[in-house]
Design an enzyme around this catalytic site. Structure first.
Site, PDB file in Angstrom:
ATOM      1  N   GLY A 140       5.503  -1.079 -14.679  1.00 45.11           N
ATOM      2  CA  GLY A 140       4.322  -0.379 -14.183  1.00 45.11           C
ATOM      3  C   GLY A 140       2.910  -0.778 -14.549  1.00 45.11           C
ATOM      4  O   GLY A 140       2.092  -1.065 -13.950  1.00 45.11           O
ATOM      5  N   VAL A 192      12.645  -0.836 -12.675  1.00 41.97           N
ATOM      6  CA  VAL A 192      11.816   0.289 -12.599  1.00 41.97           C
ATOM      7  C   VAL A 192      12.250   1.368 -13.699  1.00 41.97           C
ATOM      8  O   VAL A 192      13.505   1.588 -13.941  1.00 41.97           O
ATOM      9  CB  VAL A 192      11.734   0.816 -11.089  1.00 41.97           C
ATOM     10  CG1 VAL A 192      11.006   2.248 -11.156  1.00 41.97           C
ATOM     11  CG2 VAL A 192      11.463  -0.267 -10.277  1.00 41.97           C
ATOM     12  N   ALA A 193      11.467   2.063 -14.272  1.00 45.75           N
ATOM     13  CA  ALA A 193      11.560   2.672 -15.550  1.00 45.75           C
ATOM     14  C   ALA A 193      12.645   2.454 -16.475  1.00 45.75           C
ATOM     15  O   ALA A 193      13.382   2.957 -17.037  1.00 45.75           O
ATOM     16  CB  ALA A 193      11.888   3.989 -15.018  1.00 45.75           C
ATOM     17  N   GLY A 194      12.417   0.838 -16.894  1.00 45.70           N
ATOM     18  CA  GLY A 194      13.433   0.517 -17.665  1.00 45.70           C
ATOM     19  C   GLY A 194      12.905   0.301 -19.098  1.00 45.70           C
ATOM     20  O   GLY A 194      13.803  -0.411 -19.863  1.00 45.70           O
ATOM     21  N   GLY A 195      12.065   0.542 -19.606  1.00 43.81           N
ATOM     22  CA  GLY A 195      11.372   0.112 -20.707  1.00 43.81           C
ATOM     23  C   GLY A 195      10.931  -1.183 -20.986  1.00 43.81           C
ATOM     24  O   GLY A 195      10.603  -1.563 -22.233  1.00 43.81           O
ATOM     25  N   MET A 196      10.538  -1.782 -19.776  1.00 43.63           N
ATOM     26  CA  MET A 196       9.987  -3.158 -20.108  1.00 43.63           C
ATOM     27  C   MET A 196       8.488  -3.292 -19.431  1.00 43.63           C
ATOM     28  O   MET A 196       7.982  -4.212 -19.041  1.00 43.63           O
ATOM     29  CB  MET A 196      10.743  -4.212 -19.005  1.00 43.63           C
ATOM     30  CG  MET A 196      12.093  -4.282 -19.923  1.00 43.63           C
ATOM     31  SD  MET A 196      13.000  -5.807 -19.143  1.00 43.63           S
ATOM     32  CE  MET A 196      12.256  -7.165 -20.167  1.00 43.63           C
ATOM     33  N   ALA A 197       7.987  -2.099 -19.228  1.00 50.05           N
ATOM     34  CA  ALA A 197       6.345  -1.733 -18.867  1.00 50.05           C
ATOM     35  C   ALA A 197       6.149  -2.554 -17.689  1.00 50.05           C
ATOM     36  O   ALA A 197       5.005  -3.206 -17.318  1.00 50.05           O
ATOM     37  CB  ALA A 197       5.474  -2.340 -19.910  1.00 50.05           C
ATOM     38  N   LYS A 235       7.718  -7.012 -20.775  1.00 53.59           N
ATOM     39  CA  LYS A 235       7.610  -7.179 -22.138  1.00 53.59           C
ATOM     40  C   LYS A 235       8.980  -6.576 -22.729  1.00 53.59           C
ATOM     41  O   LYS A 235       9.643  -5.544 -22.289  1.00 53.59           O
ATOM     42  CB  LYS A 235       6.339  -6.444 -22.862  1.00 53.59           C
ATOM     43  CG  LYS A 235       6.326  -5.122 -22.545  1.00 53.59           C
ATOM     44  CD  LYS A 235       6.814  -3.888 -23.726  1.00 53.59           C
ATOM     45  CE  LYS A 235       7.186  -2.803 -23.212  1.00 53.59           C
ATOM     46  NZ  LYS A 235       7.932  -1.836 -23.847  1.00 53.59           N
ATOM     47  N   ASP A 285       0.478   0.615 -22.728  1.00 53.47           N
ATOM     48  CA  ASP A 285       1.073  -0.975 -22.551  1.00 53.47           C
ATOM     49  C   ASP A 285       0.217  -1.848 -21.520  1.00 53.47           C
ATOM     50  O   ASP A 285       0.660  -2.951 -21.650  1.00 53.47           O
ATOM     51  CB  ASP A 285       2.511  -0.740 -22.019  1.00 53.47           C
ATOM     52  CG  ASP A 285       3.601  -0.429 -23.128  1.00 53.47           C
ATOM     53  OD1 ASP A 285       3.044  -0.353 -24.296  1.00 53.47           O
ATOM     54  OD2 ASP A 285       4.444   0.063 -22.763  1.00 53.47           O
TER      55      ASP A 285
HETATM   56  O1  C5P Z   1       0.015   5.610 -22.314  1.00 49.17           O
HETATM   57  P1  C5P Z   1       1.196   6.070 -21.404  1.00 49.17           P
HETATM   58  O2  C5P Z   1       0.799   6.830 -20.210  1.00 49.17           O
HETATM   59  O3  C5P Z   1       2.032   4.743 -20.875  1.00 49.17           O
HETATM   60  O4  C5P Z   1       2.237   6.643 -22.152  1.00 49.17           O
HETATM   61  C1  C5P Z   1       3.553   7.685 -21.556  1.00 49.17           C
HETATM   62  C2  C5P Z   1       3.551   8.650 -22.423  1.00 49.17           C
HETATM   63  O5  C5P Z   1       4.372   8.203 -23.429  1.00 49.17           O
HETATM   64  C3  C5P Z   1       2.534   9.673 -23.026  1.00 49.17           C
HETATM   65  O6  C5P Z   1       2.266  10.658 -22.391  1.00 49.17           O
HETATM   66  C4  C5P Z   1       3.383  10.017 -24.338  1.00 49.17           C
HETATM   67  O7  C5P Z   1       4.393  11.035 -24.018  1.00 49.17           O
HETATM   68  C5  C5P Z   1       4.279   8.848 -24.691  1.00 49.17           C
HETATM   69  N1  C5P Z   1       3.705   7.795 -25.908  1.00 49.17           N
HETATM   70  C6  C5P Z   1       3.682   8.454 -26.786  1.00 49.17           C
HETATM   71  N2  C5P Z   1       3.031   7.584 -28.068  1.00 49.17           N
HETATM   72  C7  C5P Z   1       2.683   6.317 -27.437  1.00 49.17           C
HETATM   73  C8  C5P Z   1       2.639   5.790 -26.402  1.00 49.17           C
HETATM   74  C9  C5P Z   1       3.198   6.724 -25.257  1.00 49.17           C
HETATM   75  O8  C5P Z   1       4.098   9.427 -27.332  1.00 49.17           O
HETATM   76  N3  C5P Z   1       1.893   5.550 -28.530  1.00 49.17           N
END
Ligand code: C5P
Length: 317
Positions: free
Chosen positions: A117, A110-115, A24, A151
């Protein structure tokens, strides 16, 4: 008689299921204040892209993860992987043991901001629902998805959607046409919590601009015109990602100079996403970005595409 018996035994062992998990990009990512639970209130417009991971889920004697493809070495194969958590959680709900081998072929950085995982976790829910014939509906899977991560529900949903709350509350958004994207993959990844924390820090220090509401952007999506959409793309996390990775500034500039209509950091980064006018211009922008040496690697993609879905189920034993 003998053959019939053998056939009966084989038919009760389910065949592996394969599932495609889309990546995404956030076309709009408005970040509100930090909530008491550690999350930020979001207003975001997600679009699912054709850049995807492929999962194969097969019955096995124990829960096992295998990872191949893009950045495979950085992906954990133990209980810390969201796929593992998804399998354990769905098995618990189904009242059975998670006896499957899951092979993830990574296409998403991986860990790229494209969700990536999150997409793998969503695909695991869809795949196990099929393999175990659980008959769970999309909204039941979405409830499990929301427990796993912010996500994950969108990766299940796909298409283009407005996300609120942590990003897990979704409403479909009408998007006419396909949009053409170029993705510049960066060396290394960024940790999502660290990028949110950096934004909090920048907001204490000064007053970085905040995005408004995404109404105009949603109208541009409905029109299907990338020229209308381009100036409305925005990401409140971009300032934080660029603060942690100043080299992204050069990448963003290079994409626009190469002919993209606009560029932005995808989610918490460090992948940069560039909206292009046509397939041809996306290919040209990708070639120029590759040559410019501002990215580890470059991909083209289109969106929207559907959420995590079964791609095949081999019926033969
Ligand atoms: O929900 P998820 O585990 O993917 O979120 C990872 C981390 O990203 C959270 O622990 C939080 O630090 C941050 N986050 C946030 N606000 C959101 C989604 C994620 O601060 N709406």
């Amino acid at each position: 008689q003998h053959l019939l018996g053998l056939g009966t035994v084989l038919s009760v062992v389910p065949s592996p299921v394969t599932v495609r998990a889309p990546s995404k990009v956030n076309l709009h990512l408005g970040v509100g204040d930090l909530r008491a639970d550690g999350y930020h209130e979001l207003t975001t417009v997600f679009q699912a892209l054709s850049l995807a991971d492929d999962l194969e889920i097969a019955p096995a004697n124990s829960l096992t993860l295998r990872v191949t493809g893009e950045g495979a070495a950085e992906v954990p194969t133990d209980r810390t992987n969201l796929v593992w958590k998804a399998a354990v959680r769905l098995a618990q709900l189904a009242g059975r043991a998670p006896l499957v081998e899951i092979t993830i072929d990574k296409g998403i950085p991986v860990a790229g901001g494209m969700a990536g995982g999150s997409a793998d976790a969503a695909a695991t829910l869809v795949g196990l629902n099929e393999l175990w014939e659980l008959g769970l509906h999309r909204d039941e899977l979405a409830a499990v998805a929301a427990e796993l991560g912010s996500d994950v529900p969108f990766a299940l949903h796909g298409g283009t959607a407005l996300g609120t709350g942590r990003g897990e509350r979704l409403l479909p958004v009408l998007a006419r046409n396909s949009f053409h994207w170029v993705l510049a993959l960066a060396k290394g990844g960024l940790s999502t919590p660290e990028v949110f924390t950096e934004l909090d820090r920048l907001r204490v220090q000064g007053n970085p601009p905040r995005l408004g509401e995404p109404q105009a952007l949603m109208q541009a999506l409905a029109s299907g015109d990338p020229h209308q959409l381009a100036p409305l793309l925005g990401n409140d996390l971009q300032a934080a990602a660029v603060s942690l990775r100043p080299d992204l500034r050069r990448t963003l500039r290079a994409g626009v100079e190469a002919g993209a209509l606009a560029g932005l950091v995808s989610g918490s980064g460090p992948t940069c996403a560039f909206l292009c006018e046509t397939t041809e211009s996306a290919v040209a922008v990708a070639a120029e970005l590759s040559g410019a040496g501002v990215a580890r690697s470059v991909r083209t993609a289109t969106g929207p595409v559907p959420g995590a879905r079964i791609t095949s189920q081999d019926e033969s034993p």
